[in-house]
Design a protein around this motif. Structure first.
Motif, mmCIF file in Angstrom:
data_model
loop_
_atom_site.group_PDB
_atom_site.id
_atom_site.type_symbol
_atom_site.label_atom_id
_atom_site.label_comp_id
_atom_site.label_asym_id
_atom_site.label_seq_id
_atom_site.Cartn_x
_atom_site.Cartn_y
_atom_site.Cartn_z
ATOM 1 N N SER A 1 0.814 -1.211 0.000
ATOM 2 C CA SER A 1 0.000 0.000 0.000
ATOM 3 C C SER A 1 0.851 1.267 0.000
ATOM 4 O O SER A 1 0.453 2.283 -0.570
ATOM 5 C CB SER A 1 -0.950 -0.014 1.191
ATOM 6 O OG SER A 1 -0.221 -0.172 2.380
ATOM 7 N N VAL A 2 2.040 1.195 0.588
ATOM 8 C CA VAL A 2 2.854 2.406 0.644
ATOM 9 C C VAL A 2 3.345 2.805 -0.754
ATOM 10 O O VAL A 2 3.566 3.974 -1.047
ATOM 11 C CB VAL A 2 4.034 2.231 1.628
ATOM 12 C CG1 VAL A 2 5.046 1.244 1.108
ATOM 13 C CG2 VAL A 2 4.674 3.562 1.955
ATOM 14 N N ILE A 3 3.453 1.795 -1.646
ATOM 15 C CA ILE A 3 3.847 2.098 -3.029
ATOM 16 C C ILE A 3 2.748 2.898 -3.719
ATOM 17 O O ILE A 3 3.019 3.803 -4.511
ATOM 18 C CB ILE A 3 4.103 0.794 -3.820
ATOM 19 C CG1 ILE A 3 5.133 -0.081 -3.122
ATOM 20 C CG2 ILE A 3 4.538 1.096 -5.244
ATOM 21 C CD1 ILE A 3 6.522 0.416 -3.220
ATOM 22 N N PHE A 4 1.496 2.555 -3.412
ATOM 23 C CA PHE A 4 0.405 3.360 -3.970
ATOM 24 C C PHE A 4 0.539 4.805 -3.493
ATOM 25 O O PHE A 4 0.268 5.747 -4.234
ATOM 26 C CB PHE A 4 -0.956 2.794 -3.571
ATOM 27 C CG PHE A 4 -1.330 1.552 -4.330
ATOM 28 C CD1 PHE A 4 -1.731 1.634 -5.656
ATOM 29 C CD2 PHE A 4 -1.284 0.315 -3.721
ATOM 30 C CE1 PHE A 4 -2.068 0.489 -6.352
ATOM 31 C CE2 PHE A 4 -1.617 -0.836 -4.416
ATOM 32 C CZ PHE A 4 -2.016 -0.744 -5.729
ATOM 33 N N LEU B 1 3.349 6.358 -2.799
ATOM 34 C CA LEU B 1 4.411 6.979 -3.601
ATOM 35 C C LEU B 1 3.896 7.357 -4.985
ATOM 36 O O LEU B 1 4.137 8.451 -5.481
ATOM 37 C CB LEU B 1 5.572 5.991 -3.793
ATOM 38 C CG LEU B 1 6.556 5.801 -2.660
ATOM 39 C CD1 LEU B 1 7.650 4.841 -3.105
ATOM 40 C CD2 LEU B 1 7.161 7.127 -2.269
#
Lengths: 289, 282, 248
Positions: B113-116, B118
């Protein structure tokens, strides 16, 4: 007129159909664009093997080895805890539990899946880490071990539900065959059902681990966030995801620090890509055959 | 024979133990949050602005922010997701494009989810210059929940009997008319169930909104979709890690409100599902 | 007058040859009955006439099929199916009310006022001998009807779009004798206006309603003739054997 309308609608449907591809490509492009900008200044090897992560010192030191170690350690711990427990729970639900208990257990697993990660992180902070602090007599309870336990917990719903599906998918005739030969229920599970379901269970484990590697909020709240290479489970660590989440807010857009965080994102994206692809291959092995 | 019976007993005991190791903590977590959070819950806690650097007052802007974000996200994902599912179940042939689409969906559903977060930051906030805003956060969350909405909608569409499509086509209806009048109306319960479940997940997600929308401390309501907003999960994160000396009651209360919100949404999904199952006509 | 002119029609599903070079003419305002054991290509033939076979992705067709002298591939599938209606083997009501089921086709083709739709539905329901049973409950779900009523509703639904040809695919296979009789009676009335192609597993049904009868066997048409002739003096021994129940 109707023909034109339908033509437009069908083109729109096609466009939405390929939207997923567009988004994946866009994500990759943006990560590449920002992430690769970093390597104008430092070499990729230096980035991955550097032991010091001091992004706001002057000049910044951007080595992510401590972060990689942190992620690996926490993931390893979570895997050690969650795989045996998760698979055992799946076996219990699929094979042993009477049907009314089964429903309760499944509802419990769904409940766990529904709890937001930030709530689990909070609960870990206020209950688990004081416990670990006092049990091991540590200066802080925010350690890799706390993170591993919490993450193991978060991987459970994924592991249990997918493994359970795999166990159900084993043809009934296998089981009946084993019973007919006089095997006990447990022998049947151990010798027949588990081996037959192993590709699906493997996929369950991989997807569970994928979830662990990508998990952000709970680890950030509970692992202590010390960016140094850990010696063991009882020390604070900092993971790749937590680093992005904690620092992106302060990083100046266009700075080396900003690009470095995107480079970390790129690494995570590639890892998750590989895990999901492999798990999908295992899950759909039968269909392809 | 007796020996293998004993082995079985021991094995089953360990299986039960493992199950309890998962289920009991779940119950414990819920009980702790409810018991410790309940005293904090009051009319003013829910409907007031936070005060004194979030050490007092209520959480109303965070609740409103979360509702706005999730509504935007689900609207966006539903629009694209249902159409994408229609493509896959009604139009797609078994070719390379279809395989790549399915691969992309699998991959999208596994992206951390943290890539989303970014991605949302670089595309919506910086590149498209939306700034940190509700719209940027909603679109980011929307892309995150998209794969599950597609999957749920596809299952719902494919469960509509093939014969209905044949009948409709045999009467001279076009393909789109068949989808619009026969397939889609009968798939709506399934699509709704999947969507509501995703509302719950989107409401609890924090990482994707960290850099795309979330305001640390903003004691007023957002005025437009281009404003920053507070959000419940982020608020919980902030008051439990970033702000010292917050009364424990407020933390537990916030956690409880978030938990109730998410579980309530899940409950609605379960009720919708069972209600439509009973009404199912074929 | 020839309605359908089918020449040298072959249909293949992957490696399976469902029809092997069939040549048939269907005359206007006749009931052509097609009999034969299962898997002899009867249904495939029927579904070629309104291009329903195209929904199967593996289907490959060769030969020509003309409707009133126009190749059916030159007509859009929607327009063709409006002219060539179909009644399926099982009663397949759509998950709509009785009225909406009957009105479905008309509404899809559009261009009719509410009043006109209402009148067309009533007319079709009367033609299918079901009006009296449903006129007071048109708003109820079609699934509440009995099997025989459902099938007559399906016939009404097909009639409502006013096709020229109706294809019946074993329409009475799951029905009781009374419903079957009602449907056969409807068919006999309808042939003054429509052309009917009836695929049936029930040899006696072909004898009762068919003007002409064709016998299909394993993808070939063995013979076609006046129904009386087929049933009293078939020219091929296999036809006689099938009718007598020696195989099938």
């Amino acid at each position: 007129m109707r023909k034109i309308k339908e033509f437009i609608i069908e083109k729109l449907i096609l466009l939405c159909g390929v939207a997923s591809i567009i988004f994946v490509v866009l994500i990759l492009l943006f990560l590449l664009n920002e992430g690769l900008s970093l390597f104008k200044d430092i070499g990729p090897y230096e980035f991955v093997s550097g032991k010091k992560w001091y992004p706001i010192s002057e000049p910044p030191q951007l080595g992510i080895l401590p972060l990689i170690c942190g992620s690996l350690l926490v993931t390893l711990g979570a895997a050690i805890i969650s795989i045996p427990i998760g698979v055992a729970c799946a076996v219990y639900i699929a094979e042993v539990a009477p049907s009314w208990i089964k429903d309760i257990l499944k509802a419990g697993i769904e409940l766990l899946a529904a709890i937001p990660s930030v709530v689990l992180g909070f609960i870990g902070m206020v209950t688990l880490s004081p416990l670990i602090k006092s049990v091991f007599n540590l200066p802080t309870g925010l350690t890799a071990l706390s993170g591993s336990i919490m993450l193991a917990f978060m991987a459970m719903p994924t592991i249990v539900s997918i493994a359970e599906d795999a166990l159900y998918a084993v043809p009934k005739s296998y089981k009946e065959g084993a019973f007919a030969l006089g095997a006990t229920h447990w022998q049947t599970i151990w010798r027949v059902i588990l081996p037959a379901a192993s590709p699906g269970i493997l996929a369950a484990v991989m997807l569970g681990i994928g979830r662990v590697i990508g998990e952000t909020m709970a680890v950030m709240m509970i692992t202590g966030n010390a960016a140094k290479i850990p010696d063991g489970f009882l020390q604070p660590v900092r993971t790749l995801t937590a680093t992005i989440a904690a620092e992106m807010g302060e990083a100046v857009v266009g700075s080396e620090h900003y690009f470095a965080l995107f480079a970390i994102g790129l690494i995570l994206f590639i890892i998750s890509f590989i895990i999901n692809l492999t798990a999908d291959l295992f899950l759909h092995r039968k269909e392809r055959r | 024979m007796k020996n293998s019976k004993t082995t079985q007993k021991i094995a089953f005991f360990f299986l039960l133990l493992a199950t309890l190791l998962i289920i009991l903590p779940v119950g414990l977590i819920v009980v702790i949050i409810v018991v410790k959070g309940l005293p904090a819950i009051s009319w003013s806690f829910i409907f007031d602005m936070p005060k004194d650097g979030m050490r007092a007052g209520g959480i109303w802007p965070a609740i409103v922010g979360t509702i706005c974000l999730v509504a935007g996200a689900v609207l966006f994902a539903l629009l694209i997701g249902v159409m994408a599912a229609i493509y896959l179940s009604e139009y797609a042939r078994d070719n390379l494009l279809t395989r790549i689409i399915k691969l992309a969906i699998v991959n999208l559903s596994g992206v951390p989810s943290v890539i989303f977060g970014l991605f949302g930051l670089s595309l919506f906030v910086v590149f498209l210059k939306f700034g940190s805003s509700i719209i940027a956060g909603s679109l980011t969350l929307g892309i995150m929940v998209l794969p599950i909405i597609i999957a749920a909608s596809r299952v719902a569409l494919e469960s509509v009997p093939h014969s209905f499509r044949e009948v409709s086509l045999s009467l001279g209806a076009s393909k789109w008319q068949t989808i619009r009048h026969i397939v889609l109306p009968n798939a709506i319960p399934g699509i709704m169930t999947g969507t509501i479940l995703e509302i719950g997940r989107a409401a609890g997600e924090t990482a994707p909104i960290l850099f795309t929308v979330a305001a640390f401390y903003l004691p007023h309501l957002p005025g437009s979709i281009f404003d920053q907003a507070m959000a419940l999960p982020y608020h919980l994160y902030v008051i439990s890690t970033q702000v010292p000396n917050v009364d424990e009651k407020i933390r537990y209360g916030t956690a409880l409100v978030l938990l109730i919100l998410v579980l309530f949404v899940n409950l609605v999904a379960i009720i919708v599902r069972s209600k439509f199952r009973k009404k199912k006509k074929w | 007058m020839v309605k359908f002119d089918v020449r040298n029609l072959s249909v293949r599903f992957g490696a399976f040859n469902a029809l092997k070079g069939i040549t048939i003419r269907v005359n206007a305002n006749e009931i052509l009955a097609i009999i034969g054991p299962s898997n002899s290509g009867k249904t495939t033939f029927l579904r070629t006439l309104n291009r329903m076979n195209e929904l199967e992705r593996a289907a490959i067709m060769s030969g020509t099929v003309e409707l009133d002298g126009t190749p059916i591939n030159a007509i859009s599938a929607e327009a063709l199916r409006k002219r060539v209606g179909m009644v399926f083997a099982l009663p397949l009501p759509l998950p709509l009310s009785i009225f909406d089921n009957a009105a479905y086709g008309i509404r899809m083709h559009g261009g009719k006022s509410k009043q006109a739709v209402r009148e067309a539905v009533e007319k079709a329901l009367k033609q299918a001998y079901i009006w009296d049973e449903v006129k007071d409950r048109l708003g109820e779900s079609a699934f509440k009807l009995s099997g025989g009523q459902q099938q007559r509703l399906c016939i009404a639904r097909t009639l409502a779009v006013e096709p020229e040809v109706i294809l019946f695919d074993e329409p009475c296979s799951g029905l009781d004798p009374i419903s079957t009789a009602a449907i056969e009676e409807a068919m006999l009335k309808l042939k003054s206006v429509y052309t009917i192609v009836l695929v049936t597993n029930n040899v006696k049904q072909a004898a009762r309603v068919g003007d002409r009868t064709a016998f299909f066997l394993m993808g070939d048409m063995v013979e076609i003739d006046k129904t009386d002739k087929i049933f009293t003096a078939p020219s091929d021994k296999r036809t006689g054997d099938y009718i007598m129940g020696k195989f099938g």
